[in-house]
Design a protein around this motif. Sequence first.
Motif, PDB file in Angstrom:
ATOM      1  N   ALA A   1       0.833  -1.202   0.000  1.00 25.46           N
ATOM      2  CA  ALA A   1       0.000   0.000   0.000  1.00 25.46           C
ATOM      3  C   ALA A   1       0.870   1.255   0.000  1.00 25.46           C
ATOM      4  O   ALA A   1       0.546   2.255  -0.665  1.00 25.46           O
ATOM      5  CB  ALA A   1      -0.931  -0.009   1.209  1.00 25.46           C
ATOM      6  N   GLU A   2       1.961   1.198   0.729  1.00 23.43           N
ATOM      7  CA  GLU A   2       2.893   2.326   0.732  1.00 23.43           C
ATOM      8  C   GLU A   2       3.462   2.549  -0.673  1.00 23.43           C
ATOM      9  O   GLU A   2       3.576   3.689  -1.142  1.00 23.43           O
ATOM     10  CB  GLU A   2       4.031   2.054   1.712  1.00 23.43           C
ATOM     11  CG  GLU A   2       5.101   3.143   1.709  1.00 23.43           C
ATOM     12  CD  GLU A   2       6.333   2.727   2.480  1.00 23.43           C
ATOM     13  OE1 GLU A   2       6.944   3.600   3.128  1.00 23.43           O
ATOM     14  OE2 GLU A   2       6.703   1.535   2.419  1.00 23.43           O
ATOM     15  N   ALA A   3       3.818   1.450  -1.348  1.00 23.01           N
ATOM     16  CA  ALA A   3       4.355   1.564  -2.706  1.00 23.01           C
ATOM     17  C   ALA A   3       3.335   2.181  -3.649  1.00 23.01           C
ATOM     18  O   ALA A   3       3.673   3.014  -4.507  1.00 23.01           O
ATOM     19  CB  ALA A   3       4.790   0.191  -3.211  1.00 23.01           C
ATOM     20  N   VAL A   4       2.064   1.797  -3.503  1.00 27.41           N
ATOM     21  CA  VAL A   4       1.004   2.391  -4.320  1.00 27.41           C
ATOM     22  C   VAL A   4       0.927   3.896  -4.067  1.00 27.41           C
ATOM     23  O   VAL A   4       0.774   4.698  -5.002  1.00 27.41           O
ATOM     24  CB  VAL A   4      -0.348   1.721  -4.016  1.00 27.41           C
ATOM     25  CG1 VAL A   4      -1.495   2.492  -4.679  1.00 27.41           C
ATOM     26  CG2 VAL A   4      -0.347   0.282  -4.495  1.00 27.41           C
ATOM     27  N   GLY A   5       1.048   4.274  -2.795  1.00 24.73           N
ATOM     28  CA  GLY A   5       1.004   5.691  -2.469  1.00 24.73           C
ATOM     29  C   GLY A   5       2.153   6.477  -3.079  1.00 24.73           C
ATOM     30  O   GLY A   5       1.966   7.591  -3.587  1.00 24.73           O
ATOM     31  N   ILE A   6       3.350   5.886  -3.049  1.00 26.01           N
ATOM     32  CA  ILE A   6       4.533   6.592  -3.550  1.00 26.01           C
ATOM     33  C   ILE A   6       4.558   6.645  -5.076  1.00 26.01           C
ATOM     34  O   ILE A   6       4.779   7.707  -5.673  1.00 26.01           O
ATOM     35  CB  ILE A   6       5.814   5.913  -3.015  1.00 26.01           C
ATOM     36  CG1 ILE A   6       5.921   6.105  -1.498  1.00 26.01           C
ATOM     37  CG2 ILE A   6       7.049   6.480  -3.707  1.00 26.01           C
ATOM     38  CD1 ILE A   6       7.076   5.357  -0.868  1.00 26.01           C
ATOM     39  N   PHE A   7       4.337   5.504  -5.698  1.00 24.86           N
ATOM     40  CA  PHE A   7       4.562   5.406  -7.141  1.00 24.86           C
ATOM     41  C   PHE A   7       3.320   5.702  -7.997  1.00 24.86           C
ATOM     42  O   PHE A   7       3.437   5.840  -9.213  1.00 24.86           O
ATOM     43  CB  PHE A   7       5.104   4.018  -7.484  1.00 24.86           C
ATOM     44  CG  PHE A   7       6.445   3.749  -6.888  1.00 24.86           C
ATOM     45  CD1 PHE A   7       7.579   4.406  -7.352  1.00 24.86           C
ATOM     46  CD2 PHE A   7       6.581   2.864  -5.830  1.00 24.86           C
ATOM     47  CE1 PHE A   7       8.817   4.166  -6.798  1.00 24.86           C
ATOM     48  CE2 PHE A   7       7.817   2.615  -5.263  1.00 24.86           C
ATOM     49  CZ  PHE A   7       8.956   3.277  -5.749  1.00 24.86           C
ATOM     50  N   TRP A   8       2.158   5.813  -7.373  1.00 30.54           N
ATOM     51  CA  TRP A   8       0.966   6.149  -8.154  1.00 30.54           C
ATOM     52  C   TRP A   8       0.208   7.339  -7.575  1.00 30.54           C
ATOM     53  O   TRP A   8       0.001   8.344  -8.247  1.00 30.54           O
ATOM     54  CB  TRP A   8       0.042   4.929  -8.241  1.00 30.54           C
ATOM     55  CG  TRP A   8      -1.221   5.226  -8.986  1.00 30.54           C
ATOM     56  CD1 TRP A   8      -1.360   5.397 -10.331  1.00 30.54           C
ATOM     57  CD2 TRP A   8      -2.518   5.440  -8.420  1.00 30.54           C
ATOM     58  NE1 TRP A   8      -2.663   5.695 -10.659  1.00 30.54           N
ATOM     59  CE2 TRP A   8      -3.402   5.716  -9.500  1.00 30.54           C
ATOM     60  CE3 TRP A   8      -3.026   5.400  -7.113  1.00 30.54           C
ATOM     61  CZ2 TRP A   8      -4.758   5.979  -9.294  1.00 30.54           C
ATOM     62  CZ3 TRP A   8      -4.378   5.647  -6.918  1.00 30.54           C
ATOM     63  CH2 TRP A   8      -5.231   5.935  -7.997  1.00 30.54           C
ATOM     64  N   LEU A   9      -0.190   7.225  -6.302  1.00 31.13           N
ATOM     65  CA  LEU A   9      -1.073   8.246  -5.742  1.00 31.13           C
ATOM     66  C   LEU A   9      -0.409   9.616  -5.692  1.00 31.13           C
ATOM     67  O   LEU A   9      -1.006  10.630  -6.084  1.00 31.13           O
ATOM     68  CB  LEU A   9      -1.529   7.817  -4.348  1.00 31.13           C
ATOM     69  CG  LEU A   9      -2.610   8.685  -3.695  1.00 31.13           C
ATOM     70  CD1 LEU A   9      -3.872   8.694  -4.562  1.00 31.13           C
ATOM     71  CD2 LEU A   9      -2.934   8.161  -2.300  1.00 31.13           C
ATOM     72  N   LEU A  10       0.821   9.689  -5.210  1.00 28.45           N
ATOM     73  CA  LEU A  10       1.476  10.993  -5.081  1.00 28.45           C
ATOM     74  C   LEU A  10       1.861  11.587  -6.437  1.00 28.45           C
ATOM     75  O   LEU A  10       2.263  12.751  -6.504  1.00 28.45           O
ATOM     76  CB  LEU A  10       2.723  10.874  -4.201  1.00 28.45           C
ATOM     77  CG  LEU A  10       2.459  10.654  -2.712  1.00 28.45           C
ATOM     78  CD1 LEU A  10       3.759  10.539  -1.943  1.00 28.45           C
ATOM     79  CD2 LEU A  10       1.606  11.782  -2.131  1.00 28.45           C
ATOM     80  N   ARG A  11       1.756  10.834  -7.504  1.00 31.69           N
ATOM     81  CA  ARG A  11       2.052  11.347  -8.835  1.00 31.69           C
ATOM     82  C   ARG A  11       0.818  11.926  -9.535  1.00 31.69           C
ATOM     83  O   ARG A  11       0.923  12.436 -10.644  1.00 31.69           O
ATOM     84  CB  ARG A  11       2.657  10.239  -9.706  1.00 31.69           C
ATOM     85  CG  ARG A  11       4.029   9.794  -9.231  1.00 31.69           C
ATOM     86  CD  ARG A  11       4.669   8.829 -10.205  1.00 31.69           C
ATOM     87  NE  ARG A  11       6.014   8.471  -9.793  1.00 31.69           N
ATOM     88  CZ  ARG A  11       6.856   7.750 -10.521  1.00 31.69           C
ATOM     89  NH1 ARG A  11       6.470   7.284 -11.713  1.00 31.69           N
ATOM     90  NH2 ARG A  11       8.063   7.472 -10.083  1.00 31.69           N
ATOM     91  N   GLN A  12      -0.318  11.824  -8.860  1.00 34.22           N
ATOM     92  CA  GLN A  12      -1.535  12.380  -9.432  1.00 34.22           C
ATOM     93  C   GLN A  12      -1.489  13.910  -9.373  1.00 34.22           C
ATOM     94  O   GLN A  12      -1.013  14.486  -8.392  1.00 34.22           O
ATOM     95  CB  GLN A  12      -2.767  11.871  -8.696  1.00 34.22           C
ATOM     96  CG  GLN A  12      -2.919  10.363  -8.703  1.00 34.22           C
ATOM     97  CD  GLN A  12      -3.006   9.800 -10.106  1.00 34.22           C
ATOM     98  OE1 GLN A  12      -3.792  10.290 -10.930  1.00 34.22           O
ATOM     99  NE2 GLN A  12      -2.196   8.782 -10.400  1.00 34.22           N
TER     100      GLN A  12
END
Length: 332
Positions: free
Chosen positions: A63-74
């Motif tokens: 979940a942290e990886a999703v946040g770093i590599f996808w969510l924060l790039r929105q």
Amino acid sequence: MSENSSKKPAARAASKPAANPASGSGDAPADPPAGWTPTPESKSSATRLRWIAGVLWAVAIAAEAVGIFWLLRQRQFVGKDGQLVRNPDTGLLEQQGATATFPQWAFITLIVLFVVIAALSITGSFLWKKANRLDPARRSDTVRFFVQNQLGAIIAVIAFVPLIIMVFLNKDMSKGQKTTAGIVGIVLAALAVVLGIDFNPPSVEQYTADQSTVIQLLGQDKVVWVNGGTVYHVCEQVSAIQTGSNKLTGTTAEAVAAGKTRLTLEFASELRKCGLPVPDNATAIADALRAIRDGKTGTALPAPVWASGTQAPITIPDASSSGSTPVPTTTP
């Protein structure tokens, strides 16, 4: 401590105990086992709990990886004066003149993600600590003992810190978004780390010291306990046992499997309650057990000193310094 309590390991009993100390019957085994080991059921339960904790932690890190590599790039662009241009360095199209912002939906999702990571991390830590109580590490194995008992806190740091750092480095988030997300992340990370720390971890040495004490005091590895609480007892007639709950008896390992992690330090008064002999150095034995539980593994567990004319429950031979034939101890 290991089986070497008071630096003179109890190897095999030299004589049978006179009576069953917990119930008063005379069915005690001649050779009580020396050296604490978890029951097969405890070992199996601990393994299962560790696997579940590992899966929860893996999901938290994912979940942290999703946040770093996808969510924060929105990001989304605002401003009608921007025009579509091509970045010659990347070859990608950009909206020149428009302002990039972090979408509100992504910000809310980020807060939810922090909460989910905390829940997974903390739940995994609780399961891991429960497994360690069923199947602890040896304190003498310093590195493994530390990692095994504090792994919950270590995982919490891994699952939170990189994401929190990336939040503060994000150029598209507003100051308010960074502040809010940063505070939420730090608070939940601190909570997960604190709850992941085991401030009083059990050890094989502690459980072995308790077992050695029980055998030397009672003549066999047999104790009594009830549901609730964390201690087991040497006498079923004490008030702590007279609670209306079912009285259970078994070995110290079986007591640990039932959730009782230590021998009561009030064993002297319990022995008196059951009319059993009390060693003259009961206070010294209790102090040694307390020190071992506090992590002082160099503490020697004193052998019981019985008053003149008292029949010792069991006679344990002392191992010779060379490790050859044990020298029997004398029975007062």
